[in-house]
Design a protein around this motif. Sequence first.
Motif, short mmCIF file in Angstrom:
data_model
loop_
_atom_site.label_atom_id
_atom_site.label_comp_id
_atom_site.label_asym_id
_atom_site.label_seq_id
_atom_site.Cartn_x
_atom_site.Cartn_y
_atom_site.Cartn_z
N SER A 6 65.49 34.95 -5.12
CA SER A 6 64.68 35.90 -5.87
C SER A 6 63.22 35.84 -5.41
N LEU A 7 62.43 36.81 -5.89
CA LEU A 7 61.01 36.84 -5.54
C LEU A 7 60.27 35.64 -6.09
N ASP A 8 60.58 35.24 -7.32
CA ASP A 8 59.92 34.07 -7.90
C ASP A 8 60.22 32.81 -7.11
N PHE A 9 61.47 32.71 -6.65
CA PHE A 9 61.86 31.53 -5.87
C PHE A 9 61.09 31.48 -4.55
N ILE A 10 61.01 32.59 -3.84
CA ILE A 10 60.36 32.59 -2.53
C ILE A 10 58.85 32.44 -2.69
N ARG A 11 58.29 32.90 -3.79
CA ARG A 11 56.86 32.68 -4.02
C ARG A 11 56.57 31.20 -4.26
N GLY A 12 57.50 30.51 -4.97
CA GLY A 12 57.34 29.08 -5.15
C GLY A 12 57.43 28.32 -3.84
N ILE A 13 58.35 28.73 -2.95
CA ILE A 13 58.47 28.11 -1.64
C ILE A 13 57.22 28.37 -0.81
N ARG A 53 54.18 28.87 -1.81
CA ARG A 53 53.02 28.10 -2.29
C ARG A 53 53.01 26.69 -1.71
N THR A 54 54.19 26.13 -1.46
CA THR A 54 54.25 24.77 -0.93
C THR A 54 53.76 24.68 0.51
N VAL A 55 53.75 25.81 1.23
CA VAL A 55 53.28 25.82 2.62
C VAL A 55 52.02 26.66 2.78
N ASN A 56 51.38 27.03 1.63
CA ASN A 56 50.14 27.80 1.63
C ASN A 56 50.28 29.12 2.39
N PHE A 57 51.36 29.83 2.10
CA PHE A 57 51.60 31.12 2.74
C PHE A 57 51.63 32.20 1.65
N GLU A 58 50.77 33.20 1.78
CA GLU A 58 50.70 34.28 0.79
C GLU A 58 51.71 35.36 1.17
N ILE A 59 52.91 35.24 0.63
CA ILE A 59 53.98 36.13 1.03
C ILE A 59 53.77 37.54 0.51
N VAL A 60 53.07 37.69 -0.61
CA VAL A 60 52.87 39.02 -1.19
C VAL A 60 52.10 39.92 -0.23
N ARG A 61 51.22 39.35 0.56
CA ARG A 61 50.45 40.15 1.52
C ARG A 61 51.33 40.74 2.61
N TYR A 62 52.51 40.15 2.82
CA TYR A 62 53.39 40.61 3.90
C TYR A 62 54.59 41.39 3.37
N LEU A 63 54.65 41.65 2.07
CA LEU A 63 55.75 42.44 1.51
C LEU A 63 55.36 43.91 1.46
N TYR A 64 56.24 44.75 1.91
CA TYR A 64 55.97 46.18 2.04
C TYR A 64 55.69 46.82 0.67
N ASP A 65 56.37 46.35 -0.37
CA ASP A 65 56.21 46.97 -1.70
C ASP A 65 54.85 46.66 -2.33
N PHE A 66 54.23 45.55 -1.93
CA PHE A 66 52.98 45.12 -2.56
C PHE A 66 51.77 45.33 -1.68
N ALA A 67 51.98 45.64 -0.41
CA ALA A 67 50.85 45.82 0.50
C ALA A 67 50.14 47.13 0.19
N VAL A 68 48.83 47.13 0.30
CA VAL A 68 48.02 48.32 0.02
C VAL A 68 48.03 49.22 1.25
#
Length: 456
Positions: A432-439, A441-456
Amino acid sequence: MASKRKSRTVSKPAITLSDEDIERLKERLPCRNKQLSLLLSLFGQANLPTYPSIFIYGHSATGKSLVINSVLRTLQLPHAFINCVECQTQRSLCESILNQIAEVEPCSENNFEVFSRCESMNDFVRLLKGVVKEKNQESQTIYIVLDKAERLRNMEGNVLPAFLRLAELSGCSVCVILISQISWEKFRCGTGFLEPLVLHFPDYTKDELLTIVSRDCPSDYPVEFYRSYANLLMSVFYMACRDLNEIRHLAQLNFPKYIEPINKSEATTQDIHKLWRNIEPHLKKALQTVYLREITSAQWEEYQQTGDSSQPVMLSSRAFVELPFYSKFLLIASYLASYNPVKSDRRFFSKHHGKVQKSKVARKKETSHQLLGPKPFPLDRLMAIFYSIVDARVAPTANVFSQISSLITLRLLSCVGHDDQLDTPKYKCTVSLDFIRGISRTVNFEIVRYLYDFAV
């Protein structure tokens, strides 16, 4: 030296089942009439030799071990039933078989002594002949059942061929029954094999699953009412789970919640729609615990009784799963490949992607990729995204690719396609999205910036 043995006894001859006994046996083993009839025809005559080796295969929870055990016990045939998971070595396997045939049980009274030490298959064949002669069973077939027989492939190379030819090597009337979840073709790893009689136990169909699950109906309710409940349960779980044991467990676990309006006098057994509306959200939450057993049955019942809309704490424990460093980036790359369209890869992962021409108005008309679910992606796209997001230079070694298999084993990834597919394999990310966001955070990677649905 062999330990103390029981006095010489003459085994009882096997009984012959009447038509009524056979019908009762079929009633106890539903939806397995074809396999049961074949086994009864093979085992029916106690004083006649049967096939020297039988190979039974099928997926888990298809009734293989239950049918074999029931037939042997009902016919009162001398047998040894061994689970190969409990026997890690050839010696422990052979000694366990001899203990059951000789009726010797290691316990504290005899200082846990076995029938006899057995270091090799030659010793096993010799000792088996001695046990058969001592028990006066020369005229009766002895059945040796080896459950989880795929474990035999990890033992010495002569173990499996010797069991298949055990009747020939020992000169006794012995039938070895191998029970496994994999097909016979995957056992061929050498020479000297005697072709066994192969018997397949197919998966239960949906109607057969309903028939078996309905047998667990509580005595306070009619069978048709419980069958309708099982049918509703199958509508939620059948696509994700077809394991009989799992479905029976889920049916018994969620039935108290299903009849909760009846116990409160808010509905009757005829108000199926009202009962369904009451249990539907709980079944969808229980769908996340299929096969995982992250919480116990008592914890799940307590969670249902509280009526809390949030999930139990342990259901989200996978968000804190510990993975190797590169496995985390592989999982992040797989999530991006599953939920981002292919046309966006250049924009997110290429340094010189050019100017984005898409307007915000056209963007709003698109359906969210998070709602559409994960899409399959090829291996080369996964690795391209992985090498783009990982900071260090990583060589494409076997260690990196083996971590993909580990993610599939952990069910964080799923492989799409068949084994005989000639094209490159395709995968889907199942987290899920919550799971991958938790993963992330452990490697200091902002995944939301690379997701097509959330990118501006």
